[in-house]
Design a protein around this motif. Structure first.
Motif, short mmCIF file in Angstrom:
data_model
loop_
_atom_site.label_atom_id
_atom_site.label_comp_id
_atom_site.label_asym_id
_atom_site.label_seq_id
_atom_site.Cartn_x
_atom_site.Cartn_y
_atom_site.Cartn_z
N ALA A 81 -3.64 3.90 -1.16
CA ALA A 81 -3.78 4.35 0.23
C ALA A 81 -5.04 3.78 0.88
CB ALA A 81 -3.79 5.88 0.28
N GLY B 187 -2.51 6.23 -6.68
CA GLY B 187 -1.97 6.46 -5.34
C GLY B 187 -3.05 6.50 -4.28
N VAL B 188 -4.17 7.15 -4.60
CA VAL B 188 -5.29 7.20 -3.66
C VAL B 188 -5.87 5.81 -3.43
CG1 VAL B 188 -7.63 8.08 -3.31
CG2 VAL B 188 -5.84 9.58 -4.23
N ARG C 115 0.82 -1.21 0.00
CA ARG C 115 0.00 0.00 0.00
C ARG C 115 0.86 1.26 0.00
NH1 ARG C 115 -4.03 1.12 4.94
NH2 ARG C 115 -2.01 1.35 5.96
N TRP C 116 1.86 1.31 0.89
CA TRP C 116 2.73 2.49 0.96
C TRP C 116 3.64 2.58 -0.26
CZ3 TRP C 116 2.56 6.64 3.95
CH2 TRP C 116 1.82 6.59 5.12
N GLY D 261 1.48 3.47 -3.37
CA GLY D 261 0.90 4.80 -3.19
C GLY D 261 1.92 5.91 -3.34
N LEU D 262 3.06 5.78 -2.64
CA LEU D 262 4.08 6.84 -2.68
C LEU D 262 4.73 6.94 -4.06
CD1 LEU D 262 5.82 6.39 0.79
CD2 LEU D 262 4.26 8.21 0.09
#
Length: 382
Positions: free
Chosen positions: A180, A176-177, A125-126, A129-130
């Motif tokens: 997250a 990315g959203v 997820r990180w 997303g990042l």
């Protein structure tokens, strides 16, 4: 239960196909740009950036079959570094200064994210997303940089790059959203977000190459037009370019012509060589370029013969004074001591340009007959 439509869109297959296609096109672009003499600063890093990003994209599609360091870390660094190179190359194409600091920082940030959230403390997820947000930020900067291109010959290619960069940035932001919110676990899972992201990324890479091809072709077309209408030795308009400019004016527009010819130019070539002759011609052309404006043009008609064309009524006395100053300045500063010029002046209209040109040529002939190094006016200009 009917499967969703995007279940038939395999992100891995699409990604590999699109990335290989983009890489091949970028390689062809690099070879073509090199063969054409590398005329455009920034084209090479931009094309190499697309090649690097395509390689990283392909590695990312294969990450489940490769070691994490190659399939994840190397893929991420290649993609982000490639986009950063495209951004830097685009700034060079625009004639803007390249800031290596922020570009290097984005590459280091992608490396840190890939290592930390991909190898040491795995968290999809990180990581997704990042990295998606980082790519979206770079794509937005690229779109803004490309969109502001003002040169007509490069505008079409730059606008295409800007449009694709904006689309890619929006989809990466949405990705990315989604990451997250925990909606994405891997890049290759057949979901709507993954399929759209992979398709947008692949098409953006191919579209970026197409945009650079349009930039290169636009520059080449401008070069061909420049060579068609300008003299290669002096950079002044040639006969065709002058006639094209005159034809774009109103036929009733008053015009004043100054025919300029070097005195005893053949002797300069015979006694001092054609290299010195070229220097003398270029020096005169440099002096003539000072008259260039919206309403005045200088052209080289051929050999040692030049013409100055000024539009507007009442310009005769001004051009006469300019020719006298030109004659004296050339005599004082010519690369070959003793070199002089003669000039003939005539008045007319755009619609009678050829007849006025003949009158100016006749006045020039009288200046030669009267001893050279002088300015003579046709009867229409007296």
């Amino acid at each position: 239960m009917m499967p969703t439509a995007w279940a038939f869109l395999d992100p891995r297959g699409m990604g590999i196909t699109l990335s290989l296609s983009a890489a091949l096109l970028a390689l062809v672009l690099l070879i073509t740009h090199r063969a054409l003499g590398r005329r455009l600063p920034g084209m090479q890093p931009a094309a190499f950036g697309l090649l690097l990003a395509s390689a990283g994209f392909a590695l990312n599609m294969l990450q489940s079959w490769l070691l994490p360091v190659m399939g994840l870390v190397l893929a991420v660094v290649c993609m982000v570094s490639g986009v950063a190179l495209v951004l830097g190359g685009t700034r060079q194409l625009r004639g803007l200064p390249v800031r290596p600091g922020p570009l290097a920082a984005s590459c280091l940030a992608s490396l840190a994210i890939a290592l930390w959230f991909g190898v040491w403390m795995p968290d999809a997820r990180w990581r997704i997303g990042l990295l998606s947000l980082l790519l979206a930020a770079l794509a937005l900067l690229l779109a803004r940089t490309a969109w502001d291109e003002a040169r007509p010959q490069l505008r079409a290619g730059m606008r295409l790059m800007a449009l694709l960069g904006m689309v890619f940035a929006v989809l990466m932001g949405l990705r990315g959203v989604a990451a997250a919110l925990g909606q994405i676990e891997t890049t290759v899972t057949p979901t709507l977000v993954n399929a759209a992201s992979v398709l947008a990324a692949g098409m953006s890479l191919i579209g970026g190459v197409v945009g650079l091809v349009l930039v290169l072709s636009g520059d080449l077309l401008a070069l061909v037009e420049q060579q068609r209408t300008h003299d290669p030795l002096t950079g002044l308009l040639n006969r065709q370019g002058l006639r094209h400019w005159v034809a774009s004016q109103s036929a009733e527009e008053p015009v004043v012509l100054g025919m300029v010819d070097l005195d005893h130019f053949k002797q300069i070539n015979d006694l001092h060589g054609h290299g010195m002759g070229d220097q003398v011609i270029r020096h005169l052309a440099t002096l003539l370029q000072a008259c260039g404006s919206e309403h005045c043009r200088a052209a080289r008609l051929g050999g040692e013969e030049f013409v100055v064309v000024a539009l507007g009524s009442g310009r005769g006395p001004d051009l006469r004074q300019m020719l006298e100053r030109l004659r004296q300045q050339f005599a004082d500063t010519a690369p070959q001591p003793g070199a002089t010029l003669s000039a003939g002046l005539a008045l007319g209209s755009v619609g009678e340009f050829e007849a006025t040109l003949r009158e100016a040529d006749a006045a020039l002939y009288r200046a030669k007959q009267a001893g050279r190094n002088r300015v003579e006016a046709a009867f229409s200009a007296i």
